[in-house]
Design an enzyme around this catalytic site. Structure first.
Site, PDB file in Angstrom:
ATOM      1  N   VAL A 186       6.336  10.686   2.193  1.00 38.24           N
ATOM      2  CA  VAL A 186       7.182  11.883   2.093  1.00 38.24           C
ATOM      3  C   VAL A 186       7.391  12.530   3.457  1.00 38.24           C
ATOM      4  CG1 VAL A 186       6.443  12.302  -0.269  1.00 38.24           C
ATOM      5  CG2 VAL A 186       5.235  13.409   1.592  1.00 38.24           C
ATOM      6  N   GLU A 187       8.353  13.433   3.507  1.00 38.61           N
ATOM      7  CA  GLU A 187       8.780  14.112   4.739  1.00 38.61           C
ATOM      8  C   GLU A 187       9.157  13.108   5.817  1.00 38.61           C
ATOM      9  OE1 GLU A 187       6.306  17.252   6.193  1.00 38.61           O
ATOM     10  OE2 GLU A 187       6.282  18.306   4.282  1.00 38.61           O
ATOM     11  N   GLY A 188       9.820  12.036   5.396  1.00 34.62           N
ATOM     12  CA  GLY A 188      10.208  10.977   6.314  1.00 34.62           C
ATOM     13  C   GLY A 188       9.187   9.861   6.269  1.00 34.62           C
TER      14      GLY A 188
END
Length: 775
Positions: free
Chosen positions: A457-459
């Protein structure tokens, strides 16, 4: 003097004139270069420009300079908690941890209990970042980080439920961009837990390329509260939305279009962020994903042609189309805190619990933590946890200094989550069969399952490493590259050329200086690099070696940009390795800063030394990877000769140093407590972690008695006694009067607690599925 004799002097005069007379230089030299530069410069979209220009440049700019000012690093204030924040951590956070049984949450109810949710809402956990004027706690970024770290040592569902409302989402966006009316209405409700926020960004078709989301809004007229207004008809399909199934206020990112020109001449307005009540007609919420047994609330949201007024846009109609910049500017702060904190929490819990287990559990009549093979795993667990926590603290401290550190937040996110993966994997290897069987007494199994979540997550980490860290860092942190790009984009060609001329020659001087500096450090082993007066004696060589890395890195970057130009963007493997070098320098900086900030604890020095040596070795490997794969082999040969004239000076940390680190994990000590300071420490033997702590103390108390029994064994006092086995040896020793009643009591307590710790859960044949189906 003949013409041939005077020709060299004449050429020298002409060259000097060209270089020293700016108008002539721009006409003959810089002008042609400027035209070529503008032609080969890769095109940049508005969203790419917003991403590049978002956030601020902080310490990473010093690392890019080639000559970091270490006094600046050491001058940054050590993050601390206020009395109010410390009290909250000691009281409310501990209570929240005690309310959660992670096995019950992850295996039975698949949610936090209503009591836990009520406690989190009523005590302000969901509004930690909201200022007090709106009813929030107004905590610092460091306090926010400390809270999430401790919650993560107990339950990922608990930590995620708290960290998401305080990260990138409605509250953060409202604070920076909301209208006064929006702030006054929503922020008090968010602070009190009357609203549960979620933010919907990720599209199934766009993934990490959030700027390409197909979710669209069309400006149109429609009915709202009984009258016709200009609004938006929005269609979206999002997934992976944390707190989405239970949110009452949905933040929504979509691409806004105005085909009829109702808002002005611009038809493609751009990415826009809006706040939508969960019960607004057409909003679909409630279904859930199941993220690897982390069981925090996460799910999809959809809407088809949902009409909403322009007032739903965060900041109102004036900020329509500015959503991408808003997201990029806020992401840096959120990414700097949430995932580094939650993964450090997992690492600290692993270090404390696995270290204790390695002392309590024995094989071949010796604690498993004393085997050299196990020591290797414990060493990585301890040193990586020390480095990870240092990185988390330094990065959160940057946010409190007013920074929005886009590059270092990406470094922290990538490297902390990757090292957490290694720490938990090593922990599982030490636990063996205990670790692979899930149940209430398995304290690490769920963390092992959930590690990929933070990495994704978050990239996703692959993209963070190969595209973001160096791709963004090379432009943002370099003292000249972004300015040169801006000069090339100047609508006034004369002004752009003049600026480019000045920047180009400053850039060339910068590169030449770093090349000579790198060569000098390579030839002298960096022994003459300047060291801050405030540096600890045992760390002085590290500052010198880091200065060498910085000069070599800065020169390598400039040569790479010159040789590869815009093509470097497409060479993701080289870009990733260059990013690795920058990252390792930042991790080493954070580790050195931690050692200074904590008062140079001599007992912690093995953690410092192992972590820094490991990072230096990894940085060297990254340099080697870049040079070995350089497309121009002659340039690669010259680079290797300049940067490492005497070969590779950095080796893996020594076994003896690793032994010292591992020893810190398997016995109570101030060092172990500092390393795992964020851990929630439940008392009582009915909790697996509480039982481990008690078993460790009991094991240490019994070790002198056990040594006495070993001597008796050597003398053959238990020959033929069936009780003289690994489980019942205490009974045999007591029966043979080798130990007295008091000593036997110590052994009996140790054995009882040991049996609790090594227990592996078992279940009915059908694992309770019939009961579950019936309910």
């Amino acid at each position: 003097m003949t013409l041939s004799d005077s020709l060299p002097a004449l050429l020298l005069v002409i060259l000097v004139a060209v270089l020293l007379l700016p108008p002539l230089r721009r006409w003959l030299l810089t002008g042609p270069v400027f035209k070529v530069y503008k032609r080969i410069l890769p095109p940049m979209s508005d969203t790419e420009r917003d991403a590049l220009e978002a956030g601020t440049v902080w310490w990473e700019g010093q690392l890019f300079s080639g000559s970091p000012d270490w006094a600046v690093l050491l001058s940054y204030p050590r993050p601390t908690l206020s009395a109010e924040e410390q009290a909250f951590l000691d009281r409310e956070v501990e209570t929240a941890c005690a309310l959660v049984d992670d096995w019950q949450v992850s295996h039975e109810s698949f949610d936090l209990t209503p009591e836990t949710w009520d406690y989190l809402k009523s005590r302000g956990f969901l509004g930690m970042i909201i200022p007090k004027q709106y009813g929030g706690l107004g905590f610092s970024a460091y306090a926010h980080s400390q809270v999430v770290t401790r919650l993560s040592t107990r339950s990922s569902a608990l930590a995620v439920s708290v960290m998401v409302p305080n990260s990138l989402g409605p509250a953060e966006l409202l604070l920076h961009y909301g209208t006064e009316a929006q702030k006054n209405h929503y922020l008090p409700r968010l602070a009190q837990g009357l609203e549960v926020p979620a933010f919907a960004l990720t599209s199934p078709w766009a993934g990490s390329d959030a700027a390409a989301i197909p979710d669209a809004g069309i400006v149109c007229k429609g009915q709202w509260q009984g009258r016709e207004v200009i609004g938006m008809r929005v269609t979206w399909d999002k997934r992976y939305i944390t707190l989405g199934p239970v949110c009452t206020l949905l933040g929504l990112a979509f691409h806004l279009y105005d085909p009829d020109g109702l808002l002005g001449d611009k038809r493609d307005i751009g990415i826009t962020c809006a706040l939508v009540p969960h019960d607004h007609p057409g909003v679909e919420l409630g279904r859930r994903h199941q993220p690897l047994n982390a069981v925090f609330m996460n799910g999809p949201t959809r809407g088809q042609d949902v009409f909403m007024p322009l007032d739903f846009i965060i900041g109102g109609p004036a900020t329509a189309g500015q959503g991408w910049r808003m997201l990029m500017e806020c992401l840096a702060a959120g990414r700097a805190i949430s995932l580094p904190s939650s993964n450090v929490g997992m690492a600290q819990m692993t270090a404390r619990a696995v270290g204790a287990y390695a002392r309590v559990r024995s094989q071949f009549r010796m604690a498993v933590g004393r085997f050299e093979g196990v020591e290797e795993a414990l060493t990585r667990i301890g040193a990586y946890t020390y480095l990870m926590d240092a990185t988390r603290t330094l990065t959160a401290g940057a946010v409190d200094l007013g920074e929005k550190p886009a590059v270092v937040s990406a470094i922290a996110k990538y490297h902390v989550t990757e090292r957490a993966r290694r720490v938990v994997n090593d922990g599982m290897d030490v636990l063996g069969g205990k670790g692979i069987c899930l149940g209430p007494s398995n304290f690490l199994g769920r963390a092992y399952q959930q590690i990929p979540i933070g990495i994704t997550v978050e990239g996703a980490n692959i993209l963070t490493r190969s595209l973001i860290i160096f791709g963004q860092g090379a432009i943002r942190c370099h003292p000249y590259v972004l300015k040169e790009m801006q000069a090339a984009a100047d609508p006034d060609p004369a002004a752009g050329l003049k600026a480019f001329d000045r920047l180009l020659f400053a850039h060339l001087g910068h590169a030449l200086k770093n090349g000579l500096r790198a060569l000098g450090h390579g030839l002298t082993g960096s022994h003459f690099a300047r060291v801050p007066d405030a540096a600890a004696a045992e760390a002085r060589r590290y500052y010198q070696q880091l200065t060498r890395f910085s000069a070599a890195f800065a020169f390598l970057c400039d040569i790479s940009l010159m040789v590869l130009g815009g093509g470097l963007k497409r060479r993701e493997k080289l870009s990733a390795r260059l990013g690795d070098i920058l990252s390792q320098m930042y991790l080493m900086s954070a580790t050195l800063k931690r050692y200074e900030d904590e008062g140079r604890q001599a007992a912690d020095a093995p953690l410092l030394h192992w972590a820094v040596w490991d990072a230096m070795y990894q940085a060297q490997q990254a340099f080697d990877g870049v040079i070995a794969n350089y497309p121009n082999r002659f340039v690669a040969f010259c680079l290797r000769l300049m940067l490492f004239p005497f070969g590779h000076p950095y080796v893996v940390p020594s076994d003896e140093l690793g032994h010292q680190v591992a020893r810190l994990l398997i016995a109570p000590s101030p060092s172990r407590d500092r390393l795992t300071a964020a851990c929630h420490r439940p008392g009582g033997e009915d909790d697996p972690l509480g039982a481990l702590e008690l078993a460790l103390l009991a094991t240490l108390a019994a070790e002198p008695v056990e040594a006495k029994i070993r001597e008796a064994e050597k003398q053959g006092l238990f020959a033929g006694n069936p009780q003289a086995n690994v489980r019942d040896l205490a009974l045999a020793a007591h029966g043979a009067r080798v130990v007295n009643d008091g000593e036997y009591a110590l052994l009996a307590r140790r054995d009882r607690l040991r049996d609790i710790v090594v227990k592996v859960d078992d279940f009915p044949f059908d694992f309770g599925t019939r009961r579950g189906a019936a309910s």
